[in-house]
Design a protein around this motif. Structure first.
Motif, mmCIF file in Angstrom:
data_model
loop_
_atom_site.group_PDB
_atom_site.id
_atom_site.type_symbol
_atom_site.label_atom_id
_atom_site.label_comp_id
_atom_site.label_asym_id
_atom_site.label_seq_id
_atom_site.Cartn_x
_atom_site.Cartn_y
_atom_site.Cartn_z
ATOM 1 N N SER A 42 5.264 14.151 2.481
ATOM 2 C CA SER A 42 3.646 13.900 3.225
ATOM 3 C C SER A 42 3.608 12.649 3.951
ATOM 4 N N GLY A 43 3.642 12.536 5.148
ATOM 5 C CA GLY A 43 3.516 11.066 5.741
ATOM 6 C C GLY A 43 2.243 11.539 6.654
ATOM 7 N N SER A 44 2.472 12.167 7.636
ATOM 8 C CA SER A 44 1.524 12.513 8.729
ATOM 9 C C SER A 44 0.095 13.139 8.032
ATOM 10 N N LYS A 87 18.072 0.852 4.623
ATOM 11 C CA LYS A 87 18.769 0.402 5.741
ATOM 12 C C LYS A 87 17.863 0.815 7.036
ATOM 13 N N LYS A 88 17.572 -0.050 8.119
ATOM 14 C CA LYS A 88 16.659 0.350 8.941
ATOM 15 C C LYS A 88 17.080 0.043 10.433
ATOM 16 N N LEU A 89 16.509 0.693 11.363
ATOM 17 C CA LEU A 89 16.809 0.317 12.799
ATOM 18 C C LEU A 89 16.130 -1.144 13.231
ATOM 19 N N MET A 139 0.870 -1.177 -0.009
ATOM 20 C CA MET A 139 -0.008 -0.060 -0.051
ATOM 21 C C MET A 139 1.012 1.259 -0.091
ATOM 22 N N GLY A 140 0.725 2.195 -1.167
ATOM 23 C CA GLY A 140 1.604 3.444 -1.325
ATOM 24 C C GLY A 140 0.861 4.590 -0.776
ATOM 25 N N ILE A 141 0.823 5.015 0.418
ATOM 26 C CA ILE A 141 0.271 6.363 0.646
ATOM 27 C C ILE A 141 1.369 7.510 1.176
ATOM 28 N N THR A 142 2.628 7.154 1.845
ATOM 29 C CA THR A 142 3.513 8.091 2.491
ATOM 30 C C THR A 142 4.241 8.513 1.135
ATOM 31 N N GLU A 143 4.646 9.890 1.185
ATOM 32 C CA GLU A 143 5.663 10.517 0.013
ATOM 33 C C GLU A 143 6.733 11.060 0.691
ATOM 34 N N ARG A 151 10.061 -0.175 18.186
ATOM 35 C CA ARG A 151 10.208 1.347 18.101
ATOM 36 C C ARG A 151 9.072 1.746 17.034
ATOM 37 N N LEU A 152 8.925 0.810 15.701
ATOM 38 C CA LEU A 152 8.155 1.205 14.551
ATOM 39 C C LEU A 152 6.783 1.498 14.972
ATOM 40 N N ALA A 153 6.193 0.609 16.154
ATOM 41 C CA ALA A 153 4.715 0.788 16.547
ATOM 42 C C ALA A 153 4.251 2.133 16.905
ATOM 43 N N VAL A 183 11.347 -5.829 3.948
ATOM 44 C CA VAL A 183 11.733 -4.679 3.105
ATOM 45 C C VAL A 183 10.975 -3.265 2.996
ATOM 46 N N THR A 184 11.479 -2.330 3.090
ATOM 47 C CA THR A 184 11.079 -1.125 2.960
ATOM 48 C C THR A 184 11.523 -0.149 1.877
ATOM 49 N N GLY A 185 10.915 0.723 1.112
ATOM 50 C CA GLY A 185 11.647 1.511 0.225
ATOM 51 C C GLY A 185 10.328 2.369 -0.788
ATOM 52 N N ILE A 233 5.419 4.688 15.191
ATOM 53 C CA ILE A 233 5.364 5.584 14.117
ATOM 54 C C ILE A 233 4.551 5.184 12.906
ATOM 55 N N GLY A 234 4.656 3.938 12.618
ATOM 56 C CA GLY A 234 3.737 3.358 11.465
ATOM 57 C C GLY A 234 2.344 3.393 12.005
ATOM 58 N N GLY A 235 1.195 3.489 10.804
ATOM 59 C CA GLY A 235 0.156 3.470 10.923
ATOM 60 C C GLY A 235 -0.429 4.702 11.351
ATOM 61 N N GLY A 236 0.358 5.853 11.490
ATOM 62 C CA GLY A 236 0.246 7.138 11.835
ATOM 63 C C GLY A 236 0.798 7.265 13.503
ATOM 64 N N THR A 237 1.710 8.286 13.584
ATOM 65 C CA THR A 237 2.421 8.557 14.823
ATOM 66 C C THR A 237 1.822 8.455 15.925
ATOM 67 N N SER A 238 2.237 8.587 17.109
ATOM 68 C CA SER A 238 1.509 8.516 18.366
ATOM 69 C C SER A 238 1.073 10.203 18.437
ATOM 70 N N LYS A 290 6.404 7.421 -4.171
ATOM 71 C CA LYS A 290 6.132 7.048 -2.752
ATOM 72 C C LYS A 290 7.343 6.610 -2.024
ATOM 73 N N THR A 291 7.117 6.725 -0.579
ATOM 74 C CA THR A 291 8.426 6.297 0.181
ATOM 75 C C THR A 291 8.016 5.424 1.315
ATOM 76 N N TYR A 292 9.138 4.850 2.038
ATOM 77 C CA TYR A 292 8.726 3.914 3.170
ATOM 78 C C TYR A 292 7.709 3.001 2.987
ATOM 79 N N ILE A 293 7.730 2.347 1.895
ATOM 80 C CA ILE A 293 6.726 1.321 1.566
ATOM 81 C C ILE A 293 7.178 -0.185 1.836
ATOM 82 N N THR A 294 6.454 -0.643 2.649
ATOM 83 C CA THR A 294 6.521 -2.114 2.973
ATOM 84 C C THR A 294 6.341 -2.910 1.881
ATOM 85 N N ASN A 295 7.369 -3.753 1.652
ATOM 86 C CA ASN A 295 7.234 -4.873 0.533
ATOM 87 C C ASN A 295 7.685 -4.036 -0.999
HETATM 88 C C1 LIG Z 1 9.362 0.489 8.849
HETATM 89 C C2 LIG Z 1 8.256 1.493 8.138
HETATM 90 C C3 LIG Z 1 7.187 0.907 7.267
HETATM 91 C C4 LIG Z 1 6.334 1.908 6.616
HETATM 92 N N1 LIG Z 1 5.303 1.340 5.905
HETATM 93 C C5 LIG Z 1 4.458 2.034 5.128
HETATM 94 C C6 LIG Z 1 3.442 1.559 4.123
HETATM 95 O O1 LIG Z 1 3.710 0.206 3.765
HETATM 96 N N2 LIG Z 1 2.732 2.387 3.418
HETATM 97 C C7 LIG Z 1 2.884 3.859 3.578
HETATM 98 O O2 LIG Z 1 2.248 4.561 2.934
HETATM 99 N N3 LIG Z 1 3.658 4.165 4.441
HETATM 100 C C8 LIG Z 1 4.524 3.469 5.201
HETATM 101 N N4 LIG Z 1 5.066 3.975 6.475
HETATM 102 C C9 LIG Z 1 5.145 5.348 6.619
HETATM 103 C C10 LIG Z 1 4.623 5.771 7.881
HETATM 104 O O3 LIG Z 1 3.112 5.627 7.740
HETATM 105 C C11 LIG Z 1 5.054 7.347 8.210
HETATM 106 O O4 LIG Z 1 6.411 7.283 8.390
HETATM 107 C C12 LIG Z 1 4.228 7.715 9.089
HETATM 108 O O5 LIG Z 1 2.939 7.958 8.961
HETATM 109 C C13 LIG Z 1 4.886 9.203 9.744
HETATM 110 O O6 LIG Z 1 4.962 10.063 8.579
HETATM 111 P P1 LIG Z 1 6.502 10.875 8.176
HETATM 112 O O7 LIG Z 1 7.397 9.867 8.368
HETATM 113 O O8 LIG Z 1 6.231 11.638 7.145
HETATM 114 O O9 LIG Z 1 6.506 11.668 9.727
HETATM 115 P P2 LIG Z 1 6.106 13.375 9.580
HETATM 116 O O10 LIG Z 1 4.706 13.450 9.236
HETATM 117 O O11 LIG Z 1 7.255 13.987 8.773
HETATM 118 O O12 LIG Z 1 6.226 13.475 11.108
HETATM 119 C C14 LIG Z 1 7.463 13.845 11.881
HETATM 120 C C15 LIG Z 1 7.204 14.239 13.250
HETATM 121 O O13 LIG Z 1 6.127 15.389 13.405
HETATM 122 C C16 LIG Z 1 5.080 14.965 14.061
HETATM 123 N N5 LIG Z 1 3.967 15.547 13.573
HETATM 124 C C17 LIG Z 1 3.628 15.692 12.035
HETATM 125 N N6 LIG Z 1 2.429 16.568 12.074
HETATM 126 C C18 LIG Z 1 1.973 16.678 13.272
HETATM 127 C C19 LIG Z 1 0.793 17.275 13.674
HETATM 128 N N7 LIG Z 1 -0.144 17.630 13.029
HETATM 129 N N8 LIG Z 1 0.571 17.255 15.306
HETATM 130 C C20 LIG Z 1 1.682 16.831 15.821
HETATM 131 N N9 LIG Z 1 2.686 16.209 15.457
HETATM 132 C C21 LIG Z 1 2.833 16.370 14.168
HETATM 133 C C22 LIG Z 1 4.968 13.342 13.900
HETATM 134 O O14 LIG Z 1 4.219 13.048 14.877
HETATM 135 C C23 LIG Z 1 6.487 13.035 14.069
HETATM 136 O O15 LIG Z 1 6.836 13.037 15.264
HETATM 137 C C24 LIG Z 1 6.195 2.973 6.808
HETATM 138 C C25 LIG Z 1 7.281 3.741 7.885
HETATM 139 C C26 LIG Z 1 8.246 3.000 8.361
HETATM 140 C C27 LIG Z 1 9.163 3.608 9.462
#
Ligand SMILES: Cc1cc2nc3c(=O)[nH]c(=O)nc-3n(C[C@H](O)[C@H](O)[C@H](O)COP(=O)(O)OP(=O)(O)OC[C@H]3O[C@@H](n4cnc5c(N)ncnc54)[C@H](O)[C@@H]3O)c2cc1C
Length: 389
Positions: free
Chosen positions: A125-127, A197-199, A118-122, A364-366, A205-207, A368-373, A150-155
């Protein structure tokens, strides 16, 4: 319930034989063998949520969560790569796909013959999912051309198929909003970066994925409808957040097993270390975290199972906030639990030959992935503020 327990017993035997002896090597080599996908499919792991007509067992969300918990106890990388395929790719197809799309993409992924992602992240634009810039432009003849990255895409480097979120521009040049597209990744105009290369989770694989005037067909590549991509992504994230909580539970199970077994055999000052008050306190804390995460995870899984049986208009409006709260809580507990498990191991916990060091890196990924805390907190609070408490 009986069927679930029967499946879990069989699945634990599978994990003991097929995952446990190899997980360390896969981590060191930075990849999983592709054969693990059909093996997981054959044992029934991919089909737990799938209807019987697509080859699934339809045992339900709670059974799915308990199986994910089990796999995560053995190998986080296998869990995340498998989830990206049958979950992140497969679940939106199950919910929003046409019959033709299900036959073409969902069934082969459930069989483990094909791998999805699934490719969402660029890169920019992640969060902020709404800020993505990848475009899918429709020509006058109906064909759609994809451009972007797209970036950080699993598989990313092993997937056959992808669901990509892109901005749909119709043949009149109008922006029709974020839309999901299903595509085959071996088409001209699509390329992949090297695995990053990841922690942790090194065998998963992620890329990057690159799209340059990639012809992805016409309207049959659209999943669920034009402009529906943002909402569909958020619904998929609810399931992903529950599954990450299941992963955290598996990590806590593994940490407790490893730490208690180590504390029984390791001696200092003439007695097993668990008899020292500080170490016994850490074990008790670890157990408490495990039980708290288990109760919360199983409750949300049960609620999601009930919710999925309802008509769309009757769905639980609070479920999204609960999934966010669960992931927020579970990921912190699992990280702290892994930290305790490393501490109980002393110097051994820092060594790669001990499983706890991998659990600690992976978990540690938990957060961050699927939306940060931080994003989970903002989802929870914006929900609370809509309710009349
Ligand atoms: C191992 C791995 C596998 C992944 N697999 C996939 C995948 O299969 N498909 C896919 O699409 N994505 C994937 N991701 C991406 C992952 O979903 C994003 O890394 C994550 O959503 C965070 O986005 P970002 O890295 O751009 O961080 P950013 O959005 O740049 O955030 C950086 C920091 O700022 C904080 N922040 C940002 N906006 C706000 C806000 N509004 N309020 C408060 N804090 C904020 C964040 O919480 C974080 O601490 C993967 C990531 C990793 C590491």
């Amino acid at each position: 319930m009986e069927w679930t327990q029967e499946f879990l017993d069989t699945f634990r035997n599978f994990c003991e034989k097929e995952i446990k002896p190899h997980a360390e090597d896969w981590d060191q080599n930075g990849s999983l063998p592709k054969e693990i996908f059909p093996a997981l499919a054959n044992i029934g792991y991919f089909g737990l949520l799938a209807p019987e007509e697509y080859g699934g067992s339809n045992l339900g969300v709670l059974a799915g969560v308990k199986s994910m918990e089990l796999l995560s106890e053995y190998c986080g990388s296998t869990f995340f790569s498998a989830s990206a395929s049958f979950g992140l790719f497969g679940e939106p197809l199950r919910h929003f796909g046409t019959e033709a799309q299900k036959q073409k993409y969902y069934v082969p992924v459930l069989d483990g013959k094909k791998i999805g992602c699934m490719g969402i992240t660029e890169p920019q634009s992640g969060s902020d999912v709404s800020a993505i810039t990848t475009t899918a432009k429709q020509n006058k003849d109906g064909t759609i051309l994809l451009n972007g990255q797209k970036t950080y895409i699993t598989n990313s480097s092993i997937a056959d198929f992808a669901i990509i979120l892109a901005r749909f521009i119709n043949s009149e040049g109008e922006d029709k909003g974020l839309t999901h597209f299903i595509l085959e990744l071996d088409k001209p105009g699509i390329s992949r970066g090297k695995p990053m290369k990841k922690l942790g989770l090194r065998a998963s694989v992620t890329g990057e994925l690159f799209f340059e005037q990639a012809n992805i067909g016409s309207s049959e590549s659209i999943l669920g409808g034009i402009g529906k991509g943002f909402r569909q992504t958020m619904m998929t994230f609810n399931e992903e957040r529950l599954s990450i909580a299941a992963y955290c539970l598996g990590v806590l199970n593994a940490c407790l097993k490893e730490a208690s077994s180590f504390a029984r055999t390791r001696k200092s000052f003439g007695s097993p270390i668990y008899q020292h008050q500080a170490v016994s306190g850490m074990l008790a804390e670890l157990y408490t975290k495990l039980e708290a995460v288990k109760s919360f995870t199983y409750r949300v899984a049960t609620e999601m199972e009930e919710d999925q049986k309802k008509a769309r208009k009757d769905r639980d409006p609070e479920l999204g906030a609960k999934c966010s709260a669960l992931k927020l809580f579970a990921s912190v507990q699992a990280r702290e639990g892994a930290n305790l498990a490393v501490q109980i191991h002393g110097g051994a916990g820092f060594m790669e030959e001990y499983k706890v060091s991998r659990l600690y890196r992976d978990v540690r990924l938990a957060e961050i992935g699927g939306g940060t805390s931080e994003i989970q907190k903002s989802i929870i609070t914006s929900s609370i503020m809509k309710w009349k408490l």
